[in-house]
Design an enzyme around this catalytic site. Structure first.
Site, PDB file in Angstrom:
ATOM      1  N   LYS A 114      29.217 -49.818 -24.568  1.00 28.25           N
ATOM      2  CA  LYS A 114      29.402 -50.302 -23.195  1.00 28.25           C
ATOM      3  C   LYS A 114      30.144 -49.249 -22.406  1.00 28.25           C
ATOM      4  CE  LYS A 114      28.781 -54.298 -20.865  1.00 28.25           C
ATOM      5  NZ  LYS A 114      27.848 -55.388 -21.191  1.00 28.25           N
TER       6      LYS A 114
HETATM    7  N1  GLU Z   1      24.545 -55.543 -19.598  1.00 33.39           N
HETATM    8  C1  GLU Z   1      23.653 -56.394 -20.309  1.00 33.39           C
HETATM    9  C2  GLU Z   1      24.379 -57.146 -21.409  1.00 33.39           C
HETATM   10  O1  GLU Z   1      25.571 -57.355 -21.327  1.00 33.39           O
HETATM   11  C3  GLU Z   1      22.405 -55.662 -20.798  1.00 33.39           C
HETATM   12  C4  GLU Z   1      22.653 -54.467 -21.680  1.00 33.39           C
HETATM   13  C5  GLU Z   1      21.396 -53.665 -21.972  1.00 33.39           C
HETATM   14  O2  GLU Z   1      20.332 -53.994 -21.461  1.00 33.39           O
HETATM   15  O3  GLU Z   1      21.528 -52.678 -22.695  1.00 33.39           O
HETATM   16  O4  GLU Z   1      23.791 -57.595 -22.351  1.00 33.39           O
END
Ligand code: GLU
Length: 424
Positions: A114
């Site tokens: 992240k």
């Molecule tokens: N931000 C989204 C989540 O928390 C998607 C992450 C992604 O598509 O890699 O799952």
């Protein structure tokens, strides 16, 4: 910066602390793999970067950015990037860890990562936003890549920001690397269905949970916190299924209508003025009153830590669908369980987004793009298979869906960890 911050000493009530206690709860169900559990309690790698830009008025501003790769035992890191004034390293650590659990829970060949920048994007011009995005991407360019770590949208980031990230990375490596980020615009290697995927996954898992509870969606009253990409799409799908949206909260305030809010009007108005812009369609109430509104389903689709013990005691919902990441603190989880409220946890409920991100990545590599029906059929199948397996695990051990999701996911992650072995 919290001076005591370390991987193993979370700040009280922090998302990282919530995550660690969720891991502790799964240990009894891991058998011999429990030997490896410490792996999950430490991110593999955490990068802090300085993001300096020249503002439109000629001053130089510095923002703090992060990219955390929590675990890569099952594949490259995967997870979004959020732009928010409250972003911290500890928060990004928790969000990266939840990605590890999420990708394993739906059995995607990814680890978890992240990113984030502590910035209020609403205060930046478009040009400043582009500069922040590009400089951040360049700084984290040393650890991201189509086969190592693939960012995506999250809170306050979108397809345009992904296009800038893809372009910046591509310029630095000397080519066009569409597979380095997902959630891109359609004509730049994006996938049909990606924008609505997270909300759709919330609906698919929620519909199944309601069916198992014997709750009729026709006439069901739903309260939604957060009305961005996740909350508004889920709300629209539930309304199509016959439910009514009785309360919505976003960063501008809370609107309530016990007869059901008219989403055909609320959704477009909320995009420019926030939900309070739809005064004509409901009553604007103080934010804390959101938690008192009589409802059958509660969808937290905003930020972490929203369902506190106090709010868990007063909600009338029978079903909580976690569209957000980490919306429920552990104490509140226990209170909801005692009160017989079923929680479909974030790590399965909102996994639709990363699932279609995976489809996008696969399509980019094969340079062959699928139609929307194919995307949605595959998405629904993956979500339903994962949910059914988790439900069986919950029934077998008589544990919550959250702990069952962790049991399924952690077994996959730690098995991979064990099979790969320690190096050197
Ligand atoms: N931000 C989204 C989540 O928390 C998607 C992450 C992604 O598509 O890699 O799952």
């Amino acid at each position: 910066m919290n001076e005591k911050l370390s991987f193993v000493n979370p700040t009280a009530n922090s998302p990282w602390g919530t995550y660690l206690s969720q891991v502790d709860r799964v240990v009894p169900y891991l058998g011999p793999l429990a030997r490896w559990v410490e792996t999950l309690k430490r991110p593999k790698r955490a990068l802090i970067v300085d993001v300096p830009i020249e503002m439109d008025n000629g001053t130089i501003a510095h923002f703090e950015g992060y990219r955390v790769q929590h675990n890569m035992s099952r594949g490259p890191g995967k997870g979004g990037v959020r732009f928010h004034p409250d972003v911290t390293l500890e928060e990004v650590m928790a969000l990266s860890a939840w990605m590890t659990i999420k990708t394993a829970a739906v059995n995607l060949p990814y680890g978890g990562a992240k990113g984030g920048i502590r910035v209020d994007p609403k205060k930046l011009s478009l040009q400043e936003l582009e500069k922040v995005t590009r400089r951040y991407t360049s700084e984290i360019g040393i650890i991201i890549g189509p086969h190592t770590d693939i960012p995506a949208p999250d809170v306050n980031t979108n397809a345009q920001i992904m296009a800038w990230m893809m372009d910046t990375y591509s310029m630095n490596v000397g080519g066009t690397a569409t597979g380095v980020v997902t959630g891109k615009p359609l004509h730049l290697g994006g996938s049909l269905g990606r924008v609505k995927a997270t909300g759709r996954g919330v609906f698919v898992t929620g519909r199944e949970a309601a069916r198992r509870l014997g709750m009729d969606l026709r006439g069901a009253r739903i309260a939604v916190q957060g009305f961005g990409n996740v909350g508004s799409v889920a709300a629209e799908l539930f309304v199509e299924a016959g439910a009514k949206i009785v309360a919505v909260q976003d960063h501008t305030g809370t609107i309530v209508n016990t007869n059901g809010l008219d989403l055909t009007k609320l959704v477009p108005i909320s995009r420019t003025d926030g939900v309070v812009g739809f005064k004509a369609g409901g009553d604007i109430v103080p934010n804390e009153d959101f938690w008192d509104v009589a409802c059958d389903i509660l969808i937290p689709a905003a930020l972490e830590g929203q369902i506190t013990a106090e709010r868990a005691k007063k909600t009338t919902a029978k079903l909580v669908l976690e569209g957000a990441n980490g919306p429920t603190v552990p104490e509140a989880d226990d209170i909801l369980a005692e009160r017989g409220v079923l929680v479909v946890p974030d790590v399965i409920c909102n996994a639709g987004g990363v699932t279609v991100s995976y489809f996008e990545w696969v399509q980019d590599f094969s340079s062959f793009f699928w139609d929307e029906d194919e995307i949605n059929v595959r998405l629904d199948r993956i979500m339903m298979n994962a949910l059914n397996q988790i439900w069986d695990t919950a029934d077998k051990h008589k544990i919550s869906l959250r702990t069952a999701t962790y049991a399924v996911a952690c077994e996959r992650i730690l098995m991979a960890r064990q099979e790969r072995g320690l190096y050197p």
